[in-house]
Design an enzyme around this catalytic site. Structure first.
Site, PDB file in Angstrom:
ATOM      1  N   LYS A 121       4.238   6.759 -18.186  1.00  0.00           N
ATOM      2  CA  LYS A 121       3.537   7.992 -17.831  1.00  0.00           C
ATOM      3  C   LYS A 121       3.779   9.113 -18.832  1.00  0.00           C
ATOM      4  CE  LYS A 121       3.112   7.468 -12.814  1.00  0.00           C
ATOM      5  NZ  LYS A 121       3.467   8.030 -11.485  1.00  0.00           N
ATOM      6  N   LYS A 205      -7.897  -1.301 -14.378  1.00  0.00           N
ATOM      7  CA  LYS A 205      -7.971  -1.092 -12.934  1.00  0.00           C
ATOM      8  C   LYS A 205      -8.873   0.091 -12.597  1.00  0.00           C
ATOM      9  CE  LYS A 205      -4.636  -1.379 -10.026  1.00  0.00           C
ATOM     10  NZ  LYS A 205      -3.360  -1.206  -9.295  1.00  0.00           N
ATOM     11  N   LYS A 208      -8.597   6.562  -9.750  1.00  0.00           N
ATOM     12  CA  LYS A 208      -9.103   7.874  -9.377  1.00  0.00           C
ATOM     13  C   LYS A 208      -8.891   8.897 -10.472  1.00  0.00           C
ATOM     14  CE  LYS A 208      -4.876   8.665  -6.632  1.00  0.00           C
ATOM     15  NZ  LYS A 208      -4.341   8.941  -5.289  1.00  0.00           N
TER      16      LYS A 208
END
Length: 343
Positions: A121, A205, A208
């Site tokens: 991240k 994937k 959102k």
């Protein structure tokens, strides 16, 4: 470190959580929410909207509460029954943060340093990341163990964090001489149809956070939006293959076949048998019909719940009180075990 021979004799209990960030989509429904609704009929289930995890990166205070309601509406619209399972927001139950501190003192820095998701991240910006983002796997362990949950639905990206929860449980039990106080929670791994990829790139994937809204089917999309996104979904050249072997190496069409199978509750082999040799236009039209039929009731319920925020708040508050009734005595026992005066 986990000792698989340790036997926990408490009740079986499922715990899982979803962050209130971004709009939930078809991948969330097939990969998690649909499973949550099924699990509630077999086990005691606690489903949390993890707003404490959300603030590891800045959230607009003006929208956080509405984002929380949006996730609650998605749980309920997907079939989670508040009479069978608890749906509450994490910050309403103080046991999460209290136990997280105790676990910060049990967990070892080497364990947290091995968590690959933090590195993925933050990349080269680790020094600018919040401490909360670094330690949030420890909070995740507290989320689970505050309820002595025995089972956790997880995807591949969370298996490492669940292993950390097991290690923390083991070390606490060993350090304080309380064998089997905390269980070693077991993963409930995603099943067939659970992994949904982007409509724009079958190798990634559905997310959102993807900047392209066309990459996903949101749970709030109406029938026209769903059909339009499926018509524009990326495919390769050729037609629908006849066998699973022929589907290999074709991620975009494989994704659409998987979505079709999951929504129609049939196998991918059955989808291929029905549509082998079909051009992508007719196949996408058939998939759009299946998707609209399956998602329309969810979209309708989502709209109704979101139109009544007071009812959502009532459900969340009631469940939060019940969640605290479970977690507070467990954390009180932890205080006594640690040896705090007055505990």
């Amino acid at each position: 470190m986990t000792d698989s021979t340790t036997t926990y004799t408490g009740p079986e209990r499922v715990f899982s959580g979803v962050q209130p960030t971004g709009a939930l989509h078809l991948g969330n429904y097939l990969g998690a929410l649909k499973k949550f609704a099924l699990l509630q009929h077999d086990m005691e289930c606690i489903y949390c909207i993890v707003d404490l995890h959300a603030i590891t990166v800045f959230q607009d205070p003006k929208t956080l509460a509405d984002q929380t309601r949006h996730i609650a509406a998605a749980y309920l619209a997907s079939g989670v029954d508040p009479a069978k399972a608890l749906v509450y927001n994490q910050s309403a139950v103080r046991a999460h943060t209290e136990l997280a501190w105790y676990f910060n003192c049990v967990a070892r820095t080497g364990w947290v340093n091995r968590m690959t998701q933090f590195k993925d991240k933050v990349g080269k910006n680790a020094e600018k990341a919040s401490v909360g983002l670094y330690t949030y796997p420890v909070l995740q362990a507290a989320d689970i163990l505050a309820f002595k949950a025995t089972h956790v639905p997880v995807g591949e990206d969370q298996k490492q964090h669940l292993e950390l929860s097991r290690d923390i449980a083991q070390k606490f039990n060993n350090d304080f001489g309380v064998p089997n106080f905390f269980p070693h929670p077991k993963p409930l791994i995603d099943g067939p149809g659970a992994k949904v990829m982007s409509l724009r790139d079958g190798t990634k994937k559905m997310s959102k956070s993807d900047p392209s809204d066309a990459s996903r089917i949101n749970l709030t999309d109406d029938a026209d939006a769903i059909a339009k996104k499926i018509r524009k979904a990326k495919t390769d050249t050729g037609d629908v293959p006849a066998t699973m072997k022929e589907l290999e190496g074709r991620p975009d069409i494989a994704n659409l076949v998987g979505i079709y199978a999951a929504l129609a509750n049939i196998s991918e082999k059955d989808v291929l048998a029905q549509h082998a040799g079909s051009q992508f236009g007719p196949f996408k039209a058939a998939l759009a019909d299946v998707a609209v039929e399956a998602m329309a009731p969810i979209t309708d319920l989502m709209s109704r719940y979101l139109a009544d925020p007071d009812e959502l708040d009532r459900i969340l508050s009631k469940a939060g009180d019940k969640a605290a009734e479970i977690a507070d005595p467990i954390v009180a026992d932890v205080r006594k075990i640690i040896g705090f005066r007055g505990a």
